[in-house]
Motif scaffolding. Structure first.
Motif, PDB file in Angstrom:
ATOM      1  N   SER A  74       0.969   3.801  -3.176  1.00  0.00           N
ATOM      2  CA  SER A  74       0.545   5.195  -3.025  1.00  0.00           C
ATOM      3  C   SER A  74       1.619   6.132  -3.582  1.00  0.00           C
ATOM      4  O   SER A  74       1.309   7.192  -4.118  1.00  0.00           O
ATOM      5  CB  SER A  74       0.188   5.540  -1.580  1.00  0.00           C
ATOM      6  OG  SER A  74       1.323   5.422  -0.787  1.00  0.00           O
ATOM      7  N   LYS A 122       0.839  -1.203   0.000  1.00  0.00           N
ATOM      8  CA  LYS A 122       0.000   0.000   0.000  1.00  0.00           C
ATOM      9  C   LYS A 122       0.871   1.249   0.000  1.00  0.00           C
ATOM     10  O   LYS A 122       0.596   2.201  -0.724  1.00  0.00           O
ATOM     11  CB  LYS A 122      -0.937  -0.002   1.218  1.00  0.00           C
ATOM     12  CG  LYS A 122      -2.152  -0.894   1.010  1.00  0.00           C
ATOM     13  CD  LYS A 122      -2.864  -1.235   2.284  1.00  0.00           C
ATOM     14  CE  LYS A 122      -3.656  -0.144   2.887  1.00  0.00           C
ATOM     15  NZ  LYS A 122      -4.418  -0.604   4.073  1.00  0.00           N
ATOM     16  N   SER A 123       1.933   1.223   0.788  1.00  0.00           N
ATOM     17  CA  SER A 123       2.767   2.434   0.813  1.00  0.00           C
ATOM     18  C   SER A 123       3.525   2.589  -0.506  1.00  0.00           C
ATOM     19  O   SER A 123       3.679   3.695  -1.015  1.00  0.00           O
ATOM     20  CB  SER A 123       3.672   2.448   2.050  1.00  0.00           C
ATOM     21  OG  SER A 123       4.850   1.762   1.821  1.00  0.00           O
ATOM     22  N   MET A 131      -6.961   0.108  -0.640  1.00  0.00           N
ATOM     23  CA  MET A 131      -6.787   1.565  -0.670  1.00  0.00           C
ATOM     24  C   MET A 131      -8.016   2.248  -1.257  1.00  0.00           C
ATOM     25  O   MET A 131      -8.022   3.467  -1.429  1.00  0.00           O
ATOM     26  CB  MET A 131      -5.549   1.917  -1.504  1.00  0.00           C
ATOM     27  CG  MET A 131      -4.251   1.424  -0.892  1.00  0.00           C
ATOM     28  SD  MET A 131      -2.887   1.418  -2.089  1.00  0.00           S
ATOM     29  CE  MET A 131      -2.639   3.178  -2.342  1.00  0.00           C
ATOM     30  N   HIS A 184      -9.487   1.426  -4.356  1.00  0.00           N
ATOM     31  CA  HIS A 184      -9.541   1.469  -5.820  1.00  0.00           C
ATOM     32  C   HIS A 184     -10.324   0.273  -6.375  1.00  0.00           C
ATOM     33  O   HIS A 184     -10.507  -0.733  -5.692  1.00  0.00           O
ATOM     34  CB  HIS A 184      -8.120   1.496  -6.385  1.00  0.00           C
ATOM     35  CG  HIS A 184      -7.339   2.696  -5.931  1.00  0.00           C
ATOM     36  ND1 HIS A 184      -7.618   3.973  -6.362  1.00  0.00           N
ATOM     37  CD2 HIS A 184      -6.313   2.810  -5.039  1.00  0.00           C
ATOM     38  CE1 HIS A 184      -6.793   4.828  -5.778  1.00  0.00           C
ATOM     39  NE2 HIS A 184      -5.994   4.157  -4.968  1.00  0.00           N
ATOM     40  N   THR A 238      -2.023   9.967  -6.911  1.00  0.00           N
ATOM     41  CA  THR A 238      -3.351  10.578  -6.990  1.00  0.00           C
ATOM     42  C   THR A 238      -4.182  10.112  -5.798  1.00  0.00           C
ATOM     43  O   THR A 238      -3.992   9.002  -5.300  1.00  0.00           O
ATOM     44  CB  THR A 238      -4.088  10.204  -8.303  1.00  0.00           C
ATOM     45  OG1 THR A 238      -5.400  10.778  -8.265  1.00  0.00           O
ATOM     46  CG2 THR A 238      -4.216   8.714  -8.506  1.00  0.00           C
ATOM     47  N   ASP A 239      -5.090  10.983  -5.363  1.00  0.00           N
ATOM     48  CA  ASP A 239      -6.010  10.593  -4.288  1.00  0.00           C
ATOM     49  C   ASP A 239      -7.315  10.069  -4.876  1.00  0.00           C
ATOM     50  O   ASP A 239      -8.181   9.596  -4.153  1.00  0.00           O
ATOM     51  CB  ASP A 239      -6.322  11.806  -3.384  1.00  0.00           C
ATOM     52  CG  ASP A 239      -5.069  12.253  -2.651  1.00  0.00           C
ATOM     53  OD1 ASP A 239      -4.217  11.390  -2.389  1.00  0.00           O
ATOM     54  OD2 ASP A 239      -4.944  13.455  -2.373  1.00  0.00           O
ATOM     55  N   LYS A 240      -7.467  10.226  -6.216  1.00  0.00           N
ATOM     56  CA  LYS A 240      -8.719   9.795  -6.851  1.00  0.00           C
ATOM     57  C   LYS A 240      -8.753   8.278  -7.000  1.00  0.00           C
ATOM     58  O   LYS A 240      -7.710   7.627  -7.140  1.00  0.00           O
ATOM     59  CB  LYS A 240      -8.833  10.423  -8.238  1.00  0.00           C
ATOM     60  CG  LYS A 240      -9.056  11.914  -8.183  1.00  0.00           C
ATOM     61  CD  LYS A 240      -9.382  12.432  -9.565  1.00  0.00           C
ATOM     62  CE  LYS A 240      -9.478  13.947  -9.511  1.00  0.00           C
ATOM     63  NZ  LYS A 240      -8.947  14.589 -10.690  1.00  0.00           N
ATOM     64  N   LYS A 241      -9.980   7.743  -7.046  1.00  0.00           N
ATOM     65  CA  LYS A 241     -10.149   6.294  -7.258  1.00  0.00           C
ATOM     66  C   LYS A 241      -9.721   5.935  -8.684  1.00  0.00           C
ATOM     67  O   LYS A 241     -10.120   6.604  -9.634  1.00  0.00           O
ATOM     68  CB  LYS A 241     -11.627   5.937  -7.063  1.00  0.00           C
ATOM     69  CG  LYS A 241     -11.889   4.460  -7.131  1.00  0.00           C
ATOM     70  CD  LYS A 241     -13.372   4.171  -7.125  1.00  0.00           C
ATOM     71  CE  LYS A 241     -13.864   3.933  -5.729  1.00  0.00           C
ATOM     72  NZ  LYS A 241     -15.047   3.049  -5.689  1.00  0.00           N
TER      73      LYS A 241
END
Ligand SMILES: C[S@@+](CC[C@H](N)C(=O)[O-])C[C@H]1O[C@@H](n2cnc3c(N)ncnc32)[C@H](O)[C@@H]1O
Length: 135
Positions: free
Chosen positions: A39, A35-36, A67, A69, A44-47
């Motif tokens: 990211s 996950k890290s 996360m 998505h 992006t923070d968007k799905k």
């Protein structure tokens, strides 16, 4: 399917029962690590709508789904996909799992924002076919 591909499928069906089992005790730590890393890659923070090709036991796909998505995991081996489904159930991850061949994968333009794979290219007889399909 070619004779070579039949042998490759037979190998991965066979490997599915013990593949990655030595890390089963630390799956949560592995998912946190991915996950890290993911990211940092996604930026992006968007799905995003993502597809992991050659998902195996699905750990990377599960990490991205955790996360938030939308993730599809594709694999040639139904046996591998069964393991991925069991892991997804255990981690309560919502991923779509589809049997398919990376060299023939019918990706439509604009269907996914992100195509990814890990440890796949070396086992493809014609990796350039997969790379051209995902370009
Ligand atoms: C070395 S494993 C990697 C699995 C997983 N990505 C990982 O990192 O643990 C290779 C995976 O690719 C799958 N595979 C092999 N040939 C494939 C093909 N032509 N299309 C899709 N998946 C394939 C195998 O079934 C296996 O699950």
């Amino acid at each position: 399917m070619t004779e070579n591909k039949d042998k490759i499928l037979e190998y991965w069906d066979f490997r599915s029962s013990d593949y990655h089992t030595e890390y089963a005790h630390c799956m949560d730590e592995e998912i946190d690590l991915w996950k890290s890393i993911l990211s940092e890659i996604l930026l992006t923070d968007k799905k995003v709508r993502a597809v992991e090709v050659g998902t195996g036991h699905g750990i990377l796909a599960i990490s991205l789904a955790a996360m938030g998505h939308d993730v599809t995991g594709v694999d040639l081996s139904e046996c591998m996909l069964e393991k991925a489904a069991a892991n997804a159930r255990e981690k309560e991850a919502n991923i779509l799992l589809v049997q398919g061949d990376a060299e023939e994968i019918p990706l439509k333009d604009g269907e996914y924002d992100f195509v990814f794979s890990k440890y796949l290219l070396w086992t493809l007889p014609q990796p350039d076919k997969f790379l051209l399909l995902t370009y």
